[in-house]
Design an enzyme around this catalytic site. Sequence first.
Site, mmCIF file in Angstrom:
data_model
loop_
_atom_site.group_PDB
_atom_site.id
_atom_site.type_symbol
_atom_site.label_atom_id
_atom_site.label_comp_id
_atom_site.label_asym_id
_atom_site.label_seq_id
_atom_site.Cartn_x
_atom_site.Cartn_y
_atom_site.Cartn_z
ATOM 1 N NE ARG A 1 -1.870 -2.035 2.931
ATOM 2 C CZ ARG A 1 -2.142 -3.275 2.563
ATOM 3 N NH1 ARG A 1 -3.219 -3.539 1.881
ATOM 4 N NH2 ARG A 1 -1.345 -4.263 2.889
ATOM 5 C CB THR A 2 3.445 2.554 2.281
ATOM 6 O OG1 THR A 2 2.645 2.198 3.409
ATOM 7 C CG2 THR A 2 4.101 3.892 2.546
ATOM 8 C CE LYS B 1 28.732 -2.611 -7.411
ATOM 9 N NZ LYS B 1 28.833 -1.492 -8.368
ATOM 10 N NE ARG C 1 7.122 0.848 4.552
ATOM 11 C CZ ARG C 1 5.914 0.306 4.736
ATOM 12 N NH1 ARG C 1 5.726 -0.989 4.565
ATOM 13 N NH2 ARG C 1 4.891 1.048 5.073
ATOM 14 C CG HIS D 1 3.954 4.087 8.654
ATOM 15 N ND1 HIS D 1 4.140 4.889 7.543
ATOM 16 C CD2 HIS D 1 3.345 2.954 8.203
ATOM 17 C CE1 HIS D 1 3.664 4.257 6.479
ATOM 18 N NE2 HIS D 1 3.175 3.090 6.848
HETATM 19 C C1 NCD Z 1 1.605 -0.773 8.281
HETATM 20 C C2 NCD Z 1 3.121 -0.733 8.389
HETATM 21 O O1 NCD Z 1 3.811 -1.025 7.420
HETATM 22 O O2 NCD Z 1 3.557 -0.385 9.462
HETATM 23 N N1 NCD Z 1 1.173 -1.018 6.981
HETATM 24 C C3 NCD Z 1 1.015 0.053 6.132
HETATM 25 O O3 NCD Z 1 1.939 0.788 5.851
HETATM 26 N N2 NCD Z 1 -0.227 0.281 5.693
HETATM 27 C C4 NCD Z 1 0.980 -1.667 9.278
HETATM 28 C C5 NCD Z 1 1.458 -3.086 9.382
HETATM 29 O O4 NCD Z 1 2.300 -3.522 8.590
HETATM 30 O O5 NCD Z 1 0.962 -3.750 10.277
#
Ligand code: NCD
Length: 328
Positions: free
Chosen positions: A62-63, A91, A112, A145
């Site tokens: 999703r993200t 490397k 991320r 997040h």
């Molecule tokens: C969340 C995350 O990655 O922290 N998911 C997301 O980004 N929608 C929640 C999760 O993974 O539980």
Amino acid sequence: MASSGLFHVVDTRQFDRPMLDRLCRLATHVRVLAKTKAGAQGLQALAPDRRAMLYFTQPSTRTFLSFNSACHILGMQTSEIRSPSISSEVKGETFEDSIRTFSSYADVIIMRTPEGGKAARAAELMDSIPRPVPVINAGSGPDQHPTQALLDIYTLERSFERRGGIDGKTIAMMGDLRRGRTVRSLSYLMKNYSQVRLRFVAPPGYEIRRDILDHLEVHGVAYQSTSRLEDVIGELDALYVTRLQSEYDDSDQPGKADYAAYSIGPEQLKNFPADAIVMHPLPRGPELDPAIDNDPRVMYWRQERNGMWMRVALLAAIFELDGSLNVN
Ligand code: NCD
């Protein structure tokens, strides 16, 4: 916001109420514009000269997709690395050198990582180089997040649009609150709303960490902790359900929990107020029964869409496109 004036998004403590309201207004504005062909074309004309680097070394559906879509809605070009195994870190290149390299090719770095603190390090690095670009944290280990929290705020505000918004609401967060970064980021934002009451529902060993409770206490946000959903379900306006964060088990194993007691399905909904909402950041585990997916109180599918609009809004704010959007 960084001291140099660069607008990084590292953790949600940086947002105040005017900024949150501005982002929600922007998100609604772009959401409505995108419904028409002319509006969508207008949005695409806003940032064709901007490039985004999506650096995702932790799994994401999703993200990643919503940031990618958000960039494309604004006409931006995107590049991506989705595994450290295909970057020069293999490397022996340092994290700092990789980030600096991304900044040579991109106007924003969206990242991320499985470890906490990396987005903050990238932002700090940017503040020390001659051609810095903004850094957006799209999830930093079990830590933060922030953009999920922004889309959660937008979902709450939209859901309570006719009931005075988030102010005065009772919101429960349930599940693995110790390692759930979405709950940590969302909890930080609650100080911006008046008279919110938080309820933390977690199995023993999985309770929300002390640093978050300290933050709530300093800012006078009322909260209660319990291990039983039935203690609070009848008084809620929103229930934010989360899954067991088992990917962090090796490094931070709190012990076995009876997670079944922290799930929501048709049985639990019987005691849930008629005008309250169920949220979940997804992906789901067994804690969220698909049998409730079509209940009108369920908001998790809407959260996904809201995430895309909120990320468009955030990019628009970062690149100061509000003026061209005629929003104030
Ligand atoms: C969340 C995350 O990655 O922290 N998911 C997301 O980004 N929608 C929640 C999760 O993974 O539980």
